[in-house]
Design an enzyme around this catalytic site. Structure first.
Site, PDB file in Angstrom:
ATOM      1  N   GLY A 135      39.881  30.683 101.710  1.00 30.10           N
ATOM      2  CA  GLY A 135      40.390  31.984 102.127  1.00 30.10           C
ATOM      3  C   GLY A 135      40.522  32.953 100.974  1.00 30.10           C
ATOM      4  N   HIS A 136      39.853  32.665  99.854  1.00 28.98           N
ATOM      5  CA  HIS A 136      39.952  33.495  98.662  1.00 28.98           C
ATOM      6  C   HIS A 136      38.608  34.184  98.422  1.00 28.98           C
ATOM      7  CE1 HIS A 136      43.111  30.347  97.215  1.00 28.98           C
ATOM      8  NE2 HIS A 136      43.539  31.082  98.238  1.00 28.98           N
ATOM      9  N   VAL A 137      38.587  35.490  98.607  1.00 31.60           N
ATOM     10  CA  VAL A 137      37.350  36.266  98.450  1.00 31.60           C
ATOM     11  C   VAL A 137      37.447  36.978  97.109  1.00 31.60           C
ATOM     12  CG1 VAL A 137      35.762  37.857  99.563  1.00 31.60           C
ATOM     13  CG2 VAL A 137      37.414  36.572 100.952  1.00 31.60           C
TER      14      VAL A 137
END
Length: 539
Positions: free
Chosen positions: A473-475
């Site tokens: 969930g880390h862009v």
């Protein structure tokens, strides 16, 4: 088309990066406006929507409107136009307050070596400043977010002050890991979290709901509406359901105006003495690339050809097993402890580092348990009290680990514009090319070995490792900061090298993924950029 917005600072996006900066700038007396594609969210409605959702993924508590579309974890290819060789799996949402509505709440700092990967280990690139330059802003960000943590443990990141709140108590499960691993190389520590361990302002003390992802029902967990409320209280205006579609250049190279489209189909333009794009690491390059024009043939802020490049995540190795004795998972925040002492060392010359997250959510992430467990036991013919006892006996021993692995910045991992598919606003959908290099894969392999060793120390059985690499969930990446306009998009103040009145905020500016969940670093960088933004307004 009519021009109907004119302010000192125009902020595109209302997540944590834009919200914190906007609140601070509005409190300085500046006229601030936000353009946000999504809607305002009612917390009770979000909780009820999640309860009623047949498919429960992080995005299922929130709208996914045609004029504010975003990726869905279970239908990732609907929005991302994936070109391979791997799929990019992390998502975000478009609502007022951004993705902080469904983040986990982990608020770790980067370790000092994360800023000097090239200098220390010959890998990737260095950040344009070191840890100590950012440390005061980390401390300020912890105050702004309201972080609960153990001030006696710096977790490898030296501190100049205490956390604003005491730590969230470790769960019984955490304590069993701590006891079993004592004396080993795996040091279990309480995880700093952006949630309240004591009541603060209007936020109650965390009451242990297990739905941090996708929504905290009581707002003990921080979300960016806290700073948006502060911004509005200081006179800022939020234009929701209003999508920025193009940045327009003035003859002198500054951003002259921003075209937008509202959900009802009407259009307009907005002006700001300073324009801040804080739309996350997919939507920011998408907007910049869609703004190609005379004087910016490859897109706004893109003379370096780095806009959209170096897309990263923290690829996750997911593993699960059964403890020999009950550890009683499925209670409290989804994770309250981790193993943080594996995040740095000489090994980083050869393979990626990682942190190990200890889950309180049992097998829910990998298998959908406890529901899947109940189904399987029922298939075995168990019913009534016998079924209840079996569910209790099995699920009480569920344990899982997830290692979040640093990913190398690779120019070939990139976001571009799809030449055919467009959304309801007429903007091309994001096309993604994505892969993992050998350095990152070596870290993932080492993480699996670590999980196996931890489980064996615990005496666990039925050890499983997910075959697929998971997203965290880390862009991260796509508009990297640096010292050289030839190889970076923004400078150390997050100002565009190409356009003096354009700033880009968020994890897209990270030169490397580093080893910490990114949210606290996003907040610290936004606070660091505020003086430069304010000074530019006054020019």
């Amino acid at each position: 088309m009519s021009e109907n917005i004119s302010v000192d600072v125009l902020i595109i996006g209302s997540g944590i990066a834009g919200a914190i900066a906007g609140a601070k700038l509005a409190q300085k007396g500046m006229k601030v406006a936000f353009l946000e594609s999504g809607k305002r969210i009612d917390r009770f409605d979000a909780v009820e929507k999640f309860w009623n959702a047949k498919i429960k993924v992080p995005e299922s508590a929130y709208p996914n409107d045609p004029t504010a579309p975003h990726p869905l974890a279970h239908r990732i290819g609907d929005y991302y136009q994936q070109m391979g060789p791997e799929n990019f799996k992390s998502t975000y949402i478009k609502v007022v307050g951004g993705t902080t509505w469904h983040w986990l709440g982990t608020t770790l700092r980067n370790v000092p070596a994360d800023f000097k990967m090239n200098s220390l280990y010959g890998q990737a690139v260095d950040w344009p400043f070191d840890y100590h330059a950012l440390e005061p802003f980390y401390l300020a960000a912890e105050q702004e977010v309201g972080v609960a943590g153990d001030s006696t443990e710096d977790l490898g990141s030296p501190r100049s002050g205490d956390f604003p709140m005491p730590l969230i108590p470790q769960t019984y499960l955490d304590k069993q890991f701590t006891k079993a691993l004592e004396g080993s190389k795996y040091q279990v520590r309480s995880t700093p979290q952006g949630r309240t361990s004591v009541a603060i302002g209007d936020r109650p003390e965390c009451c242990g709901n297990g739905s941090c992802i996708p929504v905290c029902p009581v707002q003990a967990k921080y979300d960016a509406t806290i700073h948006l409320d502060q911004a509005e209280g200081a006179g800022a205006v939020i234009y929701d359901q209003t999508t920025a579609t193009r940045l327009n250049l003035a003859p002198d190279g500054q951003i002259a105006s921003v075209d937008f489209r509202r959900a009802d189909g009407s259009t307009g333009t907005a002006k700001g003495k300073v324009v801040v794009v804080a739309a996350h690491a997919i939507e920011t390059p998408r907007l910049l690339l869609n703004s190609a024009q005379e004087g910016a043939a490859n897109g706004v802020a893109n003379s370096s050809d780095q806009v959209g490049r170096n897309l990263m995540d923290h690829p996750s190795k997911l593993s699960w097993a059964e403890a020999k004795d009950p550890v009683w998972p499925y209670r409290g925040p989804l994770s309250t402890s981790g193993i943080e002492n594996l995040r740095d060392g000489e090994f980083r010359k050869d393979r990626a580092a990682f942190r190990i997250e200890i889950g309180n959510d049992g097998h829910n992430w990998p298998t959908g348990a406890p529901l899947s467990t109940a189904v399987e036991l029922a298939k075995q013919g168990l019913r009534g009290a016998e079924l209840d006892a079996a569910i209790r006996q099995v699920t009480s021993r569920h344990i899982r680990l997830a290692s979040l692995v640093e990913q190398s910045p690779e120019a070939s991992n990139r976001v571009t514009l799809d030449p055919e598919k467009r959304d309801a606003n007429g903007m091309p959908l994001p096309r993604i090319e994505y892969n993992y290099d050998d350095y990152t894969r070596a870290g993932l392999n080492e993480a699996e070995k670590a999980h196996t060793e931890v489980f064996k120390i615990l005496g666990a059985t039925n050890i499983n490792h997910a075959k697929d690499i998971q997203g965290s969930g880390h862009v991260i990446g796509t508009v990297r900061m640096g010292t050289d306009a030839a190889s970076a998009v923004v400078d150390a103040d997050l100002r565009s090298f190409n356009h003096r009145n354009l700033f880009l905020l968020g994890s897209g500016t990270f030169p490397t993924s580093a080893t910490a969940n990114p949210t606290l670093t996003i907040a610290a960088l936004s606070l660091k950029a505020v003086p430069a933004i304010a000074a530019t307004v006054k020019l």
